[in-house]
Design an enzyme around this catalytic site. Structure first.
Site, PDB file in Angstrom:
ATOM      1  N   LYS A   1       0.866  -1.185   0.000  1.00 42.91           N
ATOM      2  CA  LYS A   1       0.000   0.000   0.000  1.00 42.91           C
ATOM      3  C   LYS A   1       0.899   1.230   0.000  1.00 42.91           C
ATOM      4  O   LYS A   1       2.077   1.180   0.361  1.00 42.91           O
ATOM      5  CB  LYS A   1      -0.953   0.005   1.203  1.00 42.91           C
ATOM      6  CG  LYS A   1      -0.283   0.026   2.577  1.00 42.91           C
ATOM      7  CD  LYS A   1       0.006   1.416   3.101  1.00 42.91           C
ATOM      8  CE  LYS A   1       0.678   1.371   4.469  1.00 42.91           C
ATOM      9  NZ  LYS A   1       1.477   2.586   4.734  1.00 42.91           N
TER      10      LYS A   1
ATOM     11  N   PRO B   1       9.890  -4.680  -0.480  1.00 44.30           N
ATOM     12  CA  PRO B   1      10.983  -4.248   0.410  1.00 44.30           C
ATOM     13  C   PRO B   1      10.509  -4.076   1.852  1.00 44.30           C
ATOM     14  O   PRO B   1       9.364  -3.681   2.106  1.00 44.30           O
ATOM     15  CB  PRO B   1      11.421  -2.900  -0.186  1.00 44.30           C
ATOM     16  CG  PRO B   1      11.001  -2.961  -1.610  1.00 44.30           C
ATOM     17  CD  PRO B   1       9.743  -3.781  -1.646  1.00 44.30           C
TER      18      PRO B   1
ATOM     19  N   GLY C   1       7.938   1.584   4.182  1.00 41.64           N
ATOM     20  CA  GLY C   1       6.716   2.370   4.144  1.00 41.64           C
ATOM     21  C   GLY C   1       5.632   1.787   3.265  1.00 41.64           C
ATOM     22  O   GLY C   1       4.675   2.476   2.920  1.00 41.64           O
ATOM     23  N   LEU C   2       5.750   0.505   2.903  1.00 39.86           N
ATOM     24  CA  LEU C   2       4.823  -0.130   1.970  1.00 39.86           C
ATOM     25  C   LEU C   2       3.863  -1.114   2.631  1.00 39.86           C
ATOM     26  O   LEU C   2       2.972  -1.652   1.963  1.00 39.86           O
ATOM     27  CB  LEU C   2       5.605  -0.846   0.862  1.00 39.86           C
ATOM     28  CG  LEU C   2       6.412   0.085  -0.045  1.00 39.86           C
ATOM     29  CD1 LEU C   2       7.394  -0.713  -0.904  1.00 39.86           C
ATOM     30  CD2 LEU C   2       5.492   0.907  -0.933  1.00 39.86           C
TER      31      LEU C   2
ATOM     32  N   GLY D   1       4.273  -4.170   3.702  1.00 40.73           N
ATOM     33  CA  GLY D   1       4.335  -5.548   3.231  1.00 40.73           C
ATOM     34  C   GLY D   1       4.141  -6.577   4.325  1.00 40.73           C
ATOM     35  O   GLY D   1       3.416  -7.566   4.148  1.00 40.73           O
TER      36      GLY D   1
ATOM     37  N   SER E   1       2.591  -6.202   7.182  1.00 41.36           N
ATOM     38  CA  SER E   1       1.197  -6.126   7.622  1.00 41.36           C
ATOM     39  C   SER E   1       0.282  -6.866   6.650  1.00 41.36           C
ATOM     40  O   SER E   1      -0.657  -7.557   7.055  1.00 41.36           O
ATOM     41  CB  SER E   1       0.760  -4.666   7.733  1.00 41.36           C
ATOM     42  OG  SER E   1       1.513  -3.977   8.702  1.00 41.36           O
ATOM     43  N   ALA E   2       0.554  -6.709   5.355  1.00 39.44           N
ATOM     44  CA  ALA E   2      -0.235  -7.408   4.343  1.00 39.44           C
ATOM     45  C   ALA E   2      -0.093  -8.922   4.484  1.00 39.44           C
ATOM     46  O   ALA E   2      -1.075  -9.660   4.400  1.00 39.44           O
ATOM     47  CB  ALA E   2       0.193  -6.969   2.952  1.00 39.44           C
TER      48      ALA E   2
ATOM     49  N   ASP F   1      -1.586  -1.232  10.825  1.00 42.58           N
ATOM     50  CA  ASP F   1      -1.857  -1.245   9.385  1.00 42.58           C
ATOM     51  C   ASP F   1      -2.582  -2.502   8.922  1.00 42.58           C
ATOM     52  O   ASP F   1      -3.189  -2.502   7.848  1.00 42.58           O
ATOM     53  CB  ASP F   1      -0.541  -1.146   8.596  1.00 42.58           C
ATOM     54  CG  ASP F   1       0.112   0.215   8.695  1.00 42.58           C
ATOM     55  OD1 ASP F   1      -0.485   1.118   9.311  1.00 42.58           O
ATOM     56  OD2 ASP F   1       1.219   0.367   8.158  1.00 42.58           O
TER      57      ASP F   1
END
Length: 268
Positions: A8, A90, A94-95, A97, A99-100, A132
């Protein structure tokens, strides 16, 4: 079963208040991006977790995929699985990943075991793993407040726009990012601005972490400027960095960024 946990971005990120519990209140938009990890689960005689791809620091037993299993197993006594996570997004960029990965594990285990959990129930389990994580259950654009766990519907669509994400291989810890921020109330209505044309976002829809980090890491500022020079409608750092994204009407030449981790694709 195989799924593809996606990243995200934050479109705008205001650090509005330091909380008494040590966290910060924020205001932001979370928007899903199709830069994905791969997560496979199959039935097993014992619980196994393994990962390939990008090396994940820390103790594997603390991975959010395993935490997702233990949360559901504690309540529903589900059978063990063999999990294989191939890490592509990565880390510490800040993406979202990690959490996803955890949220997608909740959804997979729900399906594999026919638990029939509602969206709200899966979000509640995900919230126990991190602020997140609940976002990735529905995986739709939302306006985010609180410490990142309060979601309001946001009728924002960037479908068809091209996004370029550039990670300059710099790890910025949350502690470092927050050390340069002075919390303050937003001086503009972020939610309303996000619903205006994207051409009005530049210079208004800001990520508060940029105020200190772009000067501390000139390469991040350089990447952002390059994206604008190449015609970005909007460019920003996402989360607490260090990934920078640019949103475009069409594909661009990526040869300026060959030394970095780069992903480009269409937004949904």
């Amino acid at each position: 079963m195989i799924t593809f946990p996606n990243a995200k971005i934050n479109i705008g990120l205001g650090i509005t208040e330091k909380r008494t519990d040590g966290f910060h209140n924020i205001a932001s938009c979370f928007y899903p991006v199709n830069w994905c990890d791969m997560l496979e689960m199959i039935p097993s005689k014992k619980l196994i977790f393994q990962s390939t791809g990008i090396d994940i620091p820390g103790n594997p037993d603390g991975n959010l995929c395993l935490k997702a299993y233990h949360l559901l197993n504690e309540k529903y006594d589900i059978p063990p699985v063999h999990m294989h996570l191939h890490k592509i997004i990565p880390i510490g960029a800040g993406l979202g990943g990690g959490s996803a990965d955890g949220a997608f594990a909740i959804k997979m285990l729900n399906d594999m075991n026919s638990l029939d959990l509602s969206i709200k129930e899966m979000e509640d389990f995900s919230a126990q793993m991190g602020s997140d994580c609940p976002f990735f259950i529905e995986n739709k654009p939302v306006y985010v407040t609180g410490r990142g766990e309060l979601f309001d519907h946001l009728d924002l669509s960037l479908e068809g726009k091209q996004i370029v994400l550039v990670n300059p291989n710099i790890h910025i810890s949350t502690k470092e990012a927050y050390s340069g921020v002075v919390p303050q109330a937003l001086t503009y209505a972020l939610k309303e601005r996000l619903l205006s044309d994207i051409s009005s976002w530049k210079g208004v829809v800001n990520n508060d972490f940029e105020n200190s980090l772009l000067d501390r890491y000139p390469i991040i500022k350089k990447i952002k400027n390059q994206l604008y020079e190449q015609g970005a409608l909007y460019a920003s750092m996402t989360g607490s960095g260090s990934t920078i994204f640019g949103i475009f009407d069409e594909e661009i030449d990526l040869s300026n960024y060959t030394e970095f981790m780069v992903w480009s694709g269409k937004l949904d």
